[in-house]
Design a protein around this motif. Structure first.
Motif, PDB file in Angstrom:
ATOM      1  N   SER A 102       0.819  -1.209   0.000  1.00 26.41           N
ATOM      2  CA  SER A 102       0.000   0.000   0.000  1.00 26.41           C
ATOM      3  C   SER A 102       0.854   1.260   0.000  1.00 26.41           C
ATOM      4  O   SER A 102       0.656   2.171  -0.820  1.00 26.41           O
ATOM      5  CB  SER A 102      -0.921  -0.001   1.223  1.00 26.41           C
ATOM      6  OG  SER A 102      -1.674   1.194   1.296  1.00 26.41           O
ATOM      7  N   ILE A 123      -8.003   4.661  -3.442  1.00 25.44           N
ATOM      8  CA  ILE A 123      -8.440   3.376  -2.885  1.00 25.44           C
ATOM      9  C   ILE A 123      -9.342   2.649  -3.885  1.00 25.44           C
ATOM     10  O   ILE A 123      -9.229   1.431  -4.085  1.00 25.44           O
ATOM     11  CB  ILE A 123      -9.168   3.588  -1.545  1.00 25.44           C
ATOM     12  CG1 ILE A 123      -8.169   4.078  -0.481  1.00 25.44           C
ATOM     13  CG2 ILE A 123      -9.841   2.294  -1.083  1.00 25.44           C
ATOM     14  CD1 ILE A 123      -8.803   4.441   0.839  1.00 25.44           C
ATOM     15  N   LYS A 124     -10.229   3.388  -4.534  1.00 23.78           N
ATOM     16  CA  LYS A 124     -11.124   2.790  -5.530  1.00 23.78           C
ATOM     17  C   LYS A 124     -10.333   2.221  -6.704  1.00 23.78           C
ATOM     18  O   LYS A 124     -10.603   1.112  -7.170  1.00 23.78           O
ATOM     19  CB  LYS A 124     -12.121   3.843  -6.020  1.00 23.78           C
ATOM     20  CG  LYS A 124     -13.089   3.319  -7.062  1.00 23.78           C
ATOM     21  CD  LYS A 124     -14.041   4.418  -7.533  1.00 23.78           C
ATOM     22  CE  LYS A 124     -14.972   3.898  -8.616  1.00 23.78           C
ATOM     23  NZ  LYS A 124     -15.893   4.985  -9.100  1.00 23.78           N
ATOM     24  N   ARG A 127      -8.330  -0.977  -5.556  1.00 21.05           N
ATOM     25  CA  ARG A 127      -9.207  -2.144  -5.377  1.00 21.05           C
ATOM     26  C   ARG A 127      -9.734  -2.658  -6.708  1.00 21.05           C
ATOM     27  O   ARG A 127      -9.842  -3.867  -6.918  1.00 21.05           O
ATOM     28  CB  ARG A 127     -10.359  -1.773  -4.447  1.00 21.05           C
ATOM     29  CG  ARG A 127      -9.933  -1.621  -2.992  1.00 21.05           C
ATOM     30  CD  ARG A 127     -11.089  -1.236  -2.097  1.00 21.05           C
ATOM     31  NE  ARG A 127     -10.672  -1.184  -0.689  1.00 21.05           N
ATOM     32  CZ  ARG A 127     -11.444  -0.751   0.298  1.00 21.05           C
ATOM     33  NH1 ARG A 127     -12.683  -0.320   0.024  1.00 21.05           N
ATOM     34  NH2 ARG A 127     -11.000  -0.744   1.534  1.00 21.05           N
ATOM     35  N   MET A 130      -6.881  -4.514  -8.406  1.00 23.31           N
ATOM     36  CA  MET A 130      -6.620  -5.775  -7.709  1.00 23.31           C
ATOM     37  C   MET A 130      -7.698  -6.809  -8.000  1.00 23.31           C
ATOM     38  O   MET A 130      -7.404  -7.990  -8.202  1.00 23.31           O
ATOM     39  CB  MET A 130      -6.498  -5.524  -6.206  1.00 23.31           C
ATOM     40  CG  MET A 130      -5.229  -4.791  -5.810  1.00 23.31           C
ATOM     41  SD  MET A 130      -5.154  -4.416  -4.041  1.00 23.31           S
ATOM     42  CE  MET A 130      -5.215  -6.052  -3.330  1.00 23.31           C
ATOM     43  N   ASP A 131      -8.944  -6.372  -8.038  1.00 23.40           N
ATOM     44  CA  ASP A 131     -10.032  -7.299  -8.355  1.00 23.40           C
ATOM     45  C   ASP A 131      -9.856  -7.876  -9.756  1.00 23.40           C
ATOM     46  O   ASP A 131     -10.056  -9.082  -9.973  1.00 23.40           O
ATOM     47  CB  ASP A 131     -11.384  -6.584  -8.254  1.00 23.40           C
ATOM     48  CG  ASP A 131     -11.794  -6.298  -6.815  1.00 23.40           C
ATOM     49  OD1 ASP A 131     -11.205  -6.903  -5.901  1.00 23.40           O
ATOM     50  OD2 ASP A 131     -12.694  -5.453  -6.613  1.00 23.40           O
ATOM     51  N   ASP A 136      -6.224 -10.771  -3.577  1.00 21.46           N
ATOM     52  CA  ASP A 136      -6.947 -10.615  -2.326  1.00 21.46           C
ATOM     53  C   ASP A 136      -6.741  -9.210  -1.771  1.00 21.46           C
ATOM     54  O   ASP A 136      -5.672  -8.615  -1.912  1.00 21.46           O
ATOM     55  CB  ASP A 136      -6.458 -11.656  -1.310  1.00 21.46           C
ATOM     56  CG  ASP A 136      -7.315 -11.677  -0.063  1.00 21.46           C
ATOM     57  OD1 ASP A 136      -7.017 -10.904   0.870  1.00 21.46           O
ATOM     58  OD2 ASP A 136      -8.284 -12.463  -0.039  1.00 21.46           O
ATOM     59  N   ASN A 137      -7.776  -8.663  -1.112  1.00 19.42           N
ATOM     60  CA  ASN A 137      -7.686  -7.306  -0.581  1.00 19.42           C
ATOM     61  C   ASN A 137      -6.600  -7.144   0.480  1.00 19.42           C
ATOM     62  O   ASN A 137      -6.104  -6.037   0.710  1.00 19.42           O
ATOM     63  CB  ASN A 137      -9.038  -6.885   0.010  1.00 19.42           C
ATOM     64  CG  ASN A 137     -10.065  -6.575  -1.064  1.00 19.42           C
ATOM     65  OD1 ASN A 137      -9.707  -6.216  -2.183  1.00 19.42           O
ATOM     66  ND2 ASN A 137     -11.339  -6.712  -0.730  1.00 19.42           N
ATOM     67  N   THR A 140      -2.363  -5.728  -0.100  1.00 22.53           N
ATOM     68  CA  THR A 140      -1.707  -4.429   0.090  1.00 22.53           C
ATOM     69  C   THR A 140      -1.091  -4.279   1.475  1.00 22.53           C
ATOM     70  O   THR A 140      -0.276  -3.381   1.699  1.00 22.53           O
ATOM     71  CB  THR A 140      -2.700  -3.279  -0.144  1.00 22.53           C
ATOM     72  OG1 THR A 140      -3.832  -3.449   0.715  1.00 22.53           O
ATOM     73  CG2 THR A 140      -3.146  -3.248  -1.594  1.00 22.53           C
TER      74      THR A 140
END
Length: 274
Positions: A102, A123-124, A127, A130-131, A136-137, A140
């Motif tokens: 992160s 952040i949006k 994510r 990453m998706d 996986d969340n 980070t």
């Protein structure tokens, strides 16, 4: 339109046996939106070219130039090259203990953009990327490349590519060590960035399998390159056609000089699809 030009590039490296010239007059031009595949055996200078573009101090440029939109890349520091729009995805990404993914990503984005990204938007974006890469969340929260599998390291490289949005990406054997599923995910990430931008790509690889997913506009094969509209390779002793890339090649040129122009060498050096 951005343009990356490499003109008559000669590069040496210091070895135990003394100074060795690796690149002997490389000429290559990549424009926005183009994908160039660089193929060839070990020792043909593929990774040397990548790391010279990125500014690795191990390699010494003795002649020639690298220009990005007319600006002399060789006069830039490593961080200046990154801010100018050059990105290198390494074959062996290094671990950075104590630095979370992160913090690493946001610091890199801030350094390149000149200002910190808005937190909510950032952040949006993270994510979402990453998706798409099926990460996986909690990823980070981990330290950069520490304990990562081969697939995780390569997906992290592509995550950086998606978020940093460079002009040109040099992908140094991004397909190495990946199984079929991971290769598809990584390739889809590269294609996604290209579809949403004018990214120019230099794709360095030993194998044709990644070319099934990332379609090159140009293919340069090791020491010898021959004009053709299809790539041939050997698999288990049989000559086969890689039909996936036949329609996407519109130009092939000699990349490394001097070298004899022999069709049989070009065919043999395309590689074995493992």
């Amino acid at each position: 339109m951005a343009i990356l030009q490499i003109k008559n590039l000669h590069v040496t490296v210091e070895t135990e046996q003394g100074t060795k010239e690796i690149l002997k007059g490389v000429d290559l031009t990549i424009r926005s939106g183009e994908s160039h595949a660089i193929m060839g055996p070990n020792g043909s200078g593929k990774s040397t070219l990548a790391y010279t573009i990125a500014g690795h101090p191990k390699y010494t440029v003795t002649e020639g130039e690298i220009l990005l939109d007319g600006e002399d890349v060789l006069e830039m520091s490593v961080d200046e090259r990154a801010r100018a729009g050059l990105f290198l995805a390494m074959q062996y990404p290094v671990e950075i203990p104590g630095v979370s993914v992160s913090n690493f990503l946001r610091t890199a984005k801030t350094a390149i953009s000149g200002e910190a990204p808005a937190l909510r938007t950032w952040i949006k974006d993270v994510r979402g990327a990453m998706d798409a890469l099926k990460m996986d969340n909690t990823f980070t929260e981990r330290n950069v490349n520490e304990g990562f599998s081969g697939g995780e390291k390569k997906r992290h490289e592509i995550l950086q590519l998606e978020l940093l949005k460079p002009k040109f990406a040099v992908l140094d054997e991004t397909d190495s060590g990946l199984d079929v599923d991971a290769l598809k995910i990584v390739s889809e990430g590269v294609n996604r960035v290209k579809s949403n931008s004018d990214l120019g790509v230099m794709l360095i690889t030993h194998y044709t399998r990644i070319l099934r997913y990332i379609k090159p506009d140009f293919v340069h094969i090791g020491d010898v390159v021959r004009p053709t509209d299809e790539v041939l390779f050997f698999q288990e002793g049989q000559r086969e056609h890689d039909t996936v890339v036949t329609h996407s090649l519109n130009k092939i040129k000699r990349l490394f000089r001097p070298a004899p122009f022999e069709d049989v060498v070009a065919v043999e050096q395309v590689g074995r699809d493992g």
